[in-house]
Write an enzyme that holds these catalytic residues in place. Structure first.
Site, PDB file in Angstrom:
ATOM      1  N   HIS A 160       1.269  -1.082   0.379  1.00 48.74           N
ATOM      2  CA  HIS A 160      -0.184   0.553   0.037  1.00 48.74           C
ATOM      3  C   HIS A 160       0.462   0.966   0.166  1.00 48.74           C
ATOM      4  O   HIS A 160       1.307   1.835   1.141  1.00 48.74           O
ATOM      5  CB  HIS A 160      -1.194  -0.047   1.291  1.00 48.74           C
ATOM      6  CG  HIS A 160      -1.911   1.188   1.052  1.00 48.74           C
ATOM      7  ND1 HIS A 160      -2.310   1.532   0.194  1.00 48.74           N
ATOM      8  CD2 HIS A 160      -2.957   1.013   2.321  1.00 48.74           C
ATOM      9  CE1 HIS A 160      -2.863   2.522   0.789  1.00 48.74           C
ATOM     10  NE2 HIS A 160      -3.869   2.440   1.828  1.00 48.74           N
ATOM     11  N   TYR A 165      -0.128   7.184   3.280  1.00 48.95           N
ATOM     12  CA  TYR A 165       0.788   6.386   4.471  1.00 48.95           C
ATOM     13  C   TYR A 165       2.060   6.157   4.463  1.00 48.95           C
ATOM     14  O   TYR A 165       2.822   6.746   3.493  1.00 48.95           O
ATOM     15  CB  TYR A 165      -0.048   5.151   4.116  1.00 48.95           C
ATOM     16  CG  TYR A 165      -1.413   5.297   4.035  1.00 48.95           C
ATOM     17  CD1 TYR A 165      -1.602   5.370   5.442  1.00 48.95           C
ATOM     18  CD2 TYR A 165      -2.684   4.840   3.379  1.00 48.95           C
ATOM     19  CE1 TYR A 165      -2.906   5.874   5.732  1.00 48.95           C
ATOM     20  CE2 TYR A 165      -4.033   5.078   3.462  1.00 48.95           C
ATOM     21  CZ  TYR A 165      -4.111   5.491   4.737  1.00 48.95           C
ATOM     22  OH  TYR A 165      -5.668   5.541   5.587  1.00 48.95           O
TER      23      TYR A 165
HETATM   24  C1  LIG Z   1     -15.131   2.547   2.753  1.00 46.52           C
HETATM   25  C2  LIG Z   1     -13.771   2.626   1.963  1.00 46.52           C
HETATM   26  C3  LIG Z   1     -12.551   2.078   2.604  1.00 46.52           C
HETATM   27  C4  LIG Z   1     -11.544   2.141   2.275  1.00 46.52           C
HETATM   28  N1  LIG Z   1     -10.625   1.616   2.037  1.00 46.52           N
HETATM   29  C5  LIG Z   1      -9.452   0.815   1.630  1.00 46.52           C
HETATM   30  C6  LIG Z   1      -7.927   0.897   1.709  1.00 46.52           C
HETATM   31  O1  LIG Z   1      -7.974   0.019   2.132  1.00 46.52           O
HETATM   32  N2  LIG Z   1      -6.924   0.471   0.694  1.00 46.52           N
HETATM   33  C7  LIG Z   1      -6.497   1.518  -0.181  1.00 46.52           C
HETATM   34  O2  LIG Z   1      -5.964   1.185  -1.560  1.00 46.52           O
HETATM   35  N3  LIG Z   1      -7.789   1.968  -0.869  1.00 46.52           N
HETATM   36  C8  LIG Z   1      -9.501   1.792   0.041  1.00 46.52           C
HETATM   37  N4  LIG Z   1     -10.463   2.904  -0.200  1.00 46.52           N
HETATM   38  C9  LIG Z   1     -10.210   3.067  -2.064  1.00 46.52           C
HETATM   39  C10 LIG Z   1     -10.863   2.477  -2.669  1.00 46.52           C
HETATM   40  O3  LIG Z   1      -9.786   1.755  -2.899  1.00 46.52           O
HETATM   41  C11 LIG Z   1     -10.770   2.817  -4.237  1.00 46.52           C
HETATM   42  O4  LIG Z   1      -9.251   3.456  -5.042  1.00 46.52           O
HETATM   43  C12 LIG Z   1     -11.862   3.995  -3.690  1.00 46.52           C
HETATM   44  O5  LIG Z   1     -13.116   3.795  -3.437  1.00 46.52           O
HETATM   45  C13 LIG Z   1     -12.357   4.433  -5.404  1.00 46.52           C
HETATM   46  O6  LIG Z   1     -13.036   3.515  -5.997  1.00 46.52           O
HETATM   47  P1  LIG Z   1     -14.524   3.329  -6.304  1.00 46.52           P
HETATM   48  O7  LIG Z   1     -14.799   4.560  -7.085  1.00 46.52           O
HETATM   49  O8  LIG Z   1     -14.912   2.185  -7.376  1.00 46.52           O
HETATM   50  O9  LIG Z   1     -14.932   3.653  -4.593  1.00 46.52           O
HETATM   51  C14 LIG Z   1     -11.499   2.782   0.651  1.00 46.52           C
HETATM   52  C15 LIG Z   1     -12.958   3.357   0.463  1.00 46.52           C
HETATM   53  C16 LIG Z   1     -13.641   3.195   0.963  1.00 46.52           C
HETATM   54  C17 LIG Z   1     -14.749   3.722  -0.236  1.00 46.52           C
END
Ligand SMILES: Cc1cc2nc3c(=O)[nH]c(=O)nc-3n(C[C@H](O)[C@H](O)[C@H](O)COP(=O)(O)O)c2cc1C
Length: 346
Positions: A160, A165
């Site tokens: 990550h 981070y």
């Molecule tokens: C509830 C939630 C938790 C997330 N947790 C992480 C995570 O643990 N690691 C990470 O790299 N991105 C995390 N993200 C970002 C998502 O991986 C993703 O990049 C982001 O939701 C955009 O994609 P989407 O438009 O398809 O939702 C999180 C996003 C959401 C909404």
């Protein structure tokens, strides 16, 4: 009329990733849900949640701490104790039992670690307070967490490096004020990310390692004065490592992030065998278009996978999608986690 889907939608075609052949090009994005048990240990509820989503070509797990300093909040999982490894085994067996594939996202939050998760009597591990020896220890912890992931049954690991981070805190000049060979020039600032990635590679092999970056992202109050130079250098160096994939998050317009850092611009820097996964705001149409146009090899979906466990089947049938409920994203129990309907049930 019955044959919509597979032929016309490139998202639904198989793809090679490292040594694996994935059934389709939909990736379940890493999603922190804060539902691990005490001790930062995954349990049955998490296994059910991931198994419900096993029709994704690849699942990337929620961010998972490599050491006790790397957590991002209550009930986020770890991969540094025997109990956590056992807990993850429940998850990986359940996913594999349904024919799915899953990588573990390896996490160190650095300065973003909340006070309540820091071990008593110690301070956050950050770019500023880490000695060279401290850096070497953390690098070794990335390697150990990667080995633990394989022991827990994961198909691979994702470093990550996104979202402000620890590796991103080293990479970007808005947070890295070091003056040794881990700070200053772009080459120095990228060293920690590359050390951690090489450590994981030496532990489990390049074909089982991916890296996630968020060029131009502002989450975690991160910034860089020359983001294209910084991120294109990082991607070029990562491309030399023959990783399974590089996973890039799109800049967000609604946060004022620079559109010139869009993932498509990095495409020419990434070469076989490394695949490019893109994420951020994609839907069925834009995901298929990205693959058809060659600007991505796979597309990750985050929020849509939260509320549509059978997202590939829904795409194949061009079915309607269930809306997600933000109030249950982080923490809680089964509600908003394992109770979203599939097409058959819904
Ligand atoms: C509830 C939630 C938790 C997330 N947790 C992480 C995570 O643990 N690691 C990470 O790299 N991105 C995390 N993200 C970002 C998502 O991986 C993703 O990049 C982001 O939701 C955009 O994609 P989407 O438009 O398809 O939702 C999180 C996003 C959401 C909404």
């Amino acid at each position: 009329m019955t044959n919509i889907g597979h032929d016309s939608q490139p998202l639904l075609q198989p793809v090679r990733l490292g040594a694996l052949t994935l059934a389709n090009r939909l990736v379940m994005a890493p999603l922190t849900r804060n539902r691990s048990a005490a001790g930062y240990i995954p349990w049955d509820l998490n296994a059910l949640y991931y198994a419900q989503r096993a029709s994704a070509g690849l699942i990337v797990s929620e961010a998972t701490a490599i050491n006790p300093f790397g957590h991002g909040g209550a009930n986020t999982p770890g991969l540094y104790t025997p109990e956590q490894i056992e807990g993850w085994r429940l998850v990986t067996s359940a996913v594999h039992g349904k024919g799915g594939r899953i990588f573990a996202q390896l996490w160190h939050t650095g300065r973003q670690a909340p006070a309540e998760t820091i071990p008593t009597g110690s301070e956050r591990q950050t770019t500023l307070n880490l000695t060279k020896q401290g850096i070497a220890l953390i690098t070794a912890e990335y390697a150990q967490a990667a080995r633990n992931a394989i022991a827990a049954g994961f198909d691979g690991v994702e470093i990550h490096g996104a979202n402000g981070y620890l590796p991103d805190q080293f990479l970007e000049d808005g947070t890295n004020a070091r003056s040794d060979d881990y700070g200053g020039s772009i080459e120095h600032r990228a060293r920690f990310l590359l050390d951690a990635t090489r450590a994981a590679i030496s532990a489990v092999g390049a074909d089982r390692v991916g890296v996630r970056l968020s060029p131009g992202g502002t989450f975690g109050d991160i910034s860089d004065s020359m983001p294209w130079e910084t991120f294109s250098y990082a991607v070029r160096e990562l491309d030399k490592l023959a990783l399974a994939y590089i996973h890039l998050v799109e800049p967000r317009n609604d946060r004022g992030e620079p559109a010139e850092l869009a993932t498509a611009r990095f495409r020419p820097l990434i070469s076989r065998p490394t695949q490019l996964i893109v994420a951020g705001g994609y839907d069925r149409a834009s995901g298929n278009a990205a693959i058809a146009e060659g600007t991505a090899d796979l597309v990750a979906f985050g929020r849509l996978f939260i509320s549509n466990p059978d997202l590939p089947a829904r795409f194949a049938r061009e079915a309607s999608l269930t809306a997600y409920d933000r109030s249950t994203f982080y923490g809680g129990g089964a509600a908003g986690y394992v109770d979203y309907p599939t097409l058959q049930a819904g």
